[in-house]
Scaffold this active site. Structure first.
Site, short mmCIF file in Angstrom:
data_model
loop_
_atom_site.label_atom_id
_atom_site.label_comp_id
_atom_site.label_asym_id
_atom_site.label_seq_id
_atom_site.Cartn_x
_atom_site.Cartn_y
_atom_site.Cartn_z
N LEU A 271 2.61 -0.64 -6.59
CA LEU A 271 1.51 -1.61 -6.62
C LEU A 271 0.18 -0.90 -6.82
O LEU A 271 -0.08 0.11 -6.17
CB LEU A 271 1.48 -2.37 -5.29
CG LEU A 271 0.49 -3.53 -5.16
CD1 LEU A 271 1.09 -4.80 -5.75
CD2 LEU A 271 0.13 -3.76 -3.69
N ASP A 272 -0.65 -1.41 -7.72
CA ASP A 272 -2.03 -0.93 -7.73
C ASP A 272 -2.67 -1.40 -6.42
O ASP A 272 -2.31 -2.44 -5.87
CB ASP A 272 -2.80 -1.47 -8.94
CG ASP A 272 -4.04 -0.65 -9.25
OD1 ASP A 272 -4.43 0.19 -8.41
OD2 ASP A 272 -4.63 -0.85 -10.33
N TRP A 273 -3.65 -0.68 -5.96
CA TRP A 273 -4.15 -0.84 -4.60
C TRP A 273 -4.58 -2.30 -4.32
O TRP A 273 -5.49 -2.82 -4.96
CB TRP A 273 -5.30 0.12 -4.36
CG TRP A 273 -4.87 1.41 -3.72
CD1 TRP A 273 -5.39 1.97 -2.61
CD2 TRP A 273 -3.81 2.29 -4.13
NE1 TRP A 273 -4.72 3.14 -2.29
CE2 TRP A 273 -3.75 3.35 -3.21
CE3 TRP A 273 -2.89 2.26 -5.18
CZ2 TRP A 273 -2.82 4.39 -3.31
CZ3 TRP A 273 -1.96 3.29 -5.28
CH2 TRP A 273 -1.93 4.33 -4.36
N ASN A 274 -3.86 -2.92 -3.37
CA ASN A 274 -4.13 -4.30 -2.95
C ASN A 274 -4.02 -5.32 -4.08
O ASN A 274 -4.63 -6.39 -4.03
CB ASN A 274 -5.52 -4.41 -2.30
CG ASN A 274 -5.60 -3.63 -1.00
OD1 ASN A 274 -4.76 -3.79 -0.12
ND2 ASN A 274 -6.60 -2.76 -0.89
N ALA A 275 -3.23 -4.99 -5.10
CA ALA A 275 -3.04 -5.92 -6.20
C ALA A 275 -2.30 -7.16 -5.71
O ALA A 275 -1.61 -7.16 -4.69
CB ALA A 275 -2.26 -5.27 -7.34
#
Length: 760
Positions: A271-275
């Site tokens: 996951l991209d950060w907090n996506a």
């Protein structure tokens, strides 16, 4: 490895325009399990043995992030019972960010301008060594997206080129280099993540939906990711944006269907950060959350127990993660995050630099410079200069490089950017007038050991040569000593993650160039640019005798430009994009936005297909200012004797991945250095595929040649290079017909032509 292409063909088509007028991305389930074949075999054997001993809670634990006593961007859970230490993840593709005792490498766009596979590989290798030295298991790079659909893209400088072939080749070299150093590479952002504007959901507005048809997705945006997977990349990062109205990290068609199905990817998806994600993202193909537990954690454990997520899926997630760890040899690795400590608190110094990397840093800085104009061989300087005048804000050192937010985000020269809040509208001066720039901003910013600015490097040379130096790095209309041998004007164009650029030039910088040129008959312009920068405001001024796009070279910036100015190094860089005469010449200029006031559902229709940059300029017969692949040298090169050997290839459908990488034609061309000095030439091969853009890059080779020396450039064309994606068959098809061959020094400077005929 014989892997069926698109075994998971349930609803195989991406539909850019559904019946209801809305793009859709179909569901593709289940997630293909990692096979662990070929280079992955031993890693999977070890991973299965280890994961087989884990409890459900332990497996879930390593699929998410936790707080840790380090400043890693993310830290996974560990399994102390089995002595598995967890992993540190950190930014980014241009070097270790926000840390001490590392180097600031040339940014990817700068390396893209070098068109140098070997140097890019060496950059990845030594850069990877610095990540390892700091105890960083996963380097969050390189970037295959954005490619640069809009030239205003704030993160275009993080990638190598707008061209998918060039991007793919250099992503692959970077991946093999980083992973040879023992660090897991992470190719990102998957996929069609082409703008910062509305890149994420904020304040009740959804992230922009990149509405891409199936053919364009495969032949353009997926292309470099395919190279990355073929190179053995350990991890892929899904993107913030929506693709055909489904968020990237919830999109089963992309993660299950394309990545793990068609491409048979054996690593893990992060996951991209907090996506945007949900619990079902696990079923959609997502393997790891960052930076914390998000919607997983105990929820994922409960989902297994109630049957919403199969435990086999969680086992596959953990196996993919641990297999990547074994793949690069991290069972012998520093303590995760050992060199990543808060720089404002007491800590031990961990020096990750390797003295052997110094020549690679320097050569990398040199080779990304592109010489646009050199009237009457103004450059290189002829011997010692009696007087030089230096102008422009970009010539000087930024005021500060310390431990603050400016250092952490690379905003040394543009302090206003540090005040902006992600998700809010912000507009910045397109020029970073606080000093020279060596990279763009935020996640992919670099941490320089030092910065040698142009003025400092010129002063050092002046001391050796007894040169008188005048300088003014502040004034818009400075006085000029007319006795100057040359006037050097340094300007820049800055960009950053989080916001797209407002334009491709700025009035202050263009006015400064014209003001100096009006008073100095030998004005040399140097532009440090983290993206495309237009030059038409001054490029034809008779007193502008030379112009250089210096891109973003890293910490050795000043030393590199002085070596080039004095002829101690040759210009060998070529543009990895097109410089237009006008903004309106680009097929796509601005990022898309809201359709109307109150709109909360931004839609980006990629109706241009593959016709971007030089492909669009060629198709529309638009004359650029400087074309893709353009770059002058201090010498000249002649091309001759093109030979084409096609290996009896016929019309066919590729049914396995291996077939796509088969070499079906070999081309050779002789190149002679016809000038008086040694130099490097980048020979470029373009292919005219029937029914496709007029020219598409399908090969390049960089040759270093002494005066009068002749070398041979060899290009191998694979079946993939000639094939097109068939949206009905859902396979790569090599069609019968005449395929035109163009070999030259740029996309428009074609020296030799030929053809390959594919029989039916």
């Amino acid at each position: 490895m014989k892997s069926p292409l698109n075994s998971y063909c349930l609803a195989g088509l991406l539909l850019p325009a559904a019946v209801a007028g809305r793009a859709t991305s179909p569901d593709v389930y289940p997630t293909p399990q990692g096979k662990g074949e070929g280079p992955w075999a031993a890693a999977y054997q070890s991973a299965r043995a280890l994961v087989g001993q884990m409890t459900l809670d332990e497996k879930v634990n390593i699929t998410r992030g936790f707080k840790a006593d380090n400043i890693c961007a993310g830290t996974t859970g560990s399994v102390p019972r089995l002595n598995w230490p967890g992993m540190c993840l950190h930014d980014a593709g241009n070097g270790v960010r926000a840390a001490e005792l590392v180097n600031a490498w040339p940014s990817a766009l700068h390396s893209g301008a070098s068109w140098d596979r070997n140097l890019t590989h060496q950059r990845g290798l030594y850069m990877g060594g610095e990540f390892k030295g700091k105890g960083i298991n996963i380097a969050l790079g390189p970037n295959a997206g954005p490619l640069g659909r809009t030239p205003l893209g704030g993160r275009n400088w993080e990638g190598f080129s707008v061209d998918p072939y060039l991007s793919g080749q250099l992503n692959a070299e970077t991946i093999t280099g980083i992973q040879k150093a023992g660090v897991i590479a992470n190719i990102k952002h998957f996929i069609a993540n082409e703008q910062e504007t509305y890149r994420r959901p904020y304040f009740g507005v959804e992230a922009a939906s990149s509405n891409v048809d199936d053919k364009t997705l495969h032949e353009y945006y997926l292309w470099p990711f395919m190279d990355g997977v073929h190179a053995g990349v350990g991890s892929v990062m899904c993107s913030y944006n929506r693709i055909n109205n489904t968020y990237g990290c919830e999109n089963s068609k992309l993660m299950n269907g394309l990545l793990k199905g068609e491409l048979a990817f054996d690593g893990f998806v992060m996951l991209d950060w907090n996506a945007q994600h949900n619990l079902n993202s696990a079923n959609a193909g997502l393997d790891m959350l960052m930076p914390m537990g998000g919607n997983w954690g105990q929820n994922l454990t409960n989902a297994v127990r109630n049957g919403t997520v199969a435990e086999a899926r969680v086992s596959d997630m953990a196996t993919r993660i641990v297999a990547s760890w074994y793949l690069v040899g991290q069972d012998n690795f520093p303590v995760p995050g050992i060199g990543m400590k808060n720089l404002t608190e007491p800590h031990e110094l961990v020096d990750a630099r390797n003295p052997e990397s110094k020549p690679i840093l320097m050569e990398g800085a040199i080779t990304g410079h592109v010489l646009l104009k050199n009237t009457n061989n103004t450059l290189p300087f002829k011997g010692k200069q009696k007087m030089l005048s230096v102008f422009g804000y970009d010539a000087a050192l930024p005021e500060t490089k310390n431990t603050d937010i400016l250092f952490q985000l690379g905003y040394y020269s543009s302090q206003e950017m540090a005040q902006a809040v992600l998700g809010t509208e912000a507009h910045f001066d397109q020029a970073a007038r606080g000093g020279t720039i060596i990279s763009g901003g935020r996640a992919a910013a670099t941490a320089p050991s030092y910065i040698i600015d142009p003025l400092n490097a010129i002063q050092q040379r002046a001391m050796e040569d007894d040169t008188w130096v005048n300088w003014d790095t502040k004034s818009f209309d400075p006085p000029v000593n007319p006795a100057s041998n040359a006037c050097l004007v340094f300007i820049n164009a800055i960009s950053t993650e989080g916001w797209d650029r407002d334009g491709l030039h700025d009035d202050f910088s263009d006015g400064l160039v014209r003001n100096v040129a009006s008073k100095c008959a030998n004005t040399i312009v140097v532009v440090h640019a983290s993206g495309i920068r237009l030059v038409d405001q001054w490029i034809e001024h008779p007193n502008v005798t030379a112009a250089i796009i210096a891109h973003v070279p890293g910490q050795d910036s000043g030393r590199a430009i002085v070596k080039l100015l004095y002829g101690e190094a040759d210009f060998s860089g070529k543009l990895p994009y097109t410089i237009a005469k006008n903004e309106s010449d680009y097929a796509v200029y601005k990022p898309c936005g809201l359709a109307h006031k109150g709109d909360t559902d931004p839609q980006c229709d990629y109706t241009e297909g593959q016709y971007l940059d030089y492909r669009a300029f060629d198709a529309k017969n638009i004359t650029p200012r400087f074309e893709f692949g353009y770059g002058l040298s201090y010498t000249t090169f002649n091309y001759s004797y093109l030979s084409i050997s096609a290996h009896g290839v016929r019309k066919c459908v590729s049914t396995t991945l291996n077939e796509l990488w088969e070499v079906v034609a070999t081309l050779e061309v002789s190149i002679t250095n016809s000038g008086a000095v040694a130099g490097h030439e980048v020979a470029q091969l373009y292919l005219g595929i029937p029914g496709a853009p007029p020219k598409q890059l399908r090969g390049f080779e960089k040759l270093g040649l002494q005066p009068r020396e002749t070398g041979k450039a060899t290009f191998e064309l694979t079946k993939r290079d000639l094939s097109q994606w068939d949206v009905v068959q859902q396979k790569w098809v090599l069609h019968a017909g005449e395929y035109k061959i163009y070999v030259g020094a740029s996309s428009r400077d074609i020296r030799l032509t030929g053809k390959i005929v594919i029989s039916g």
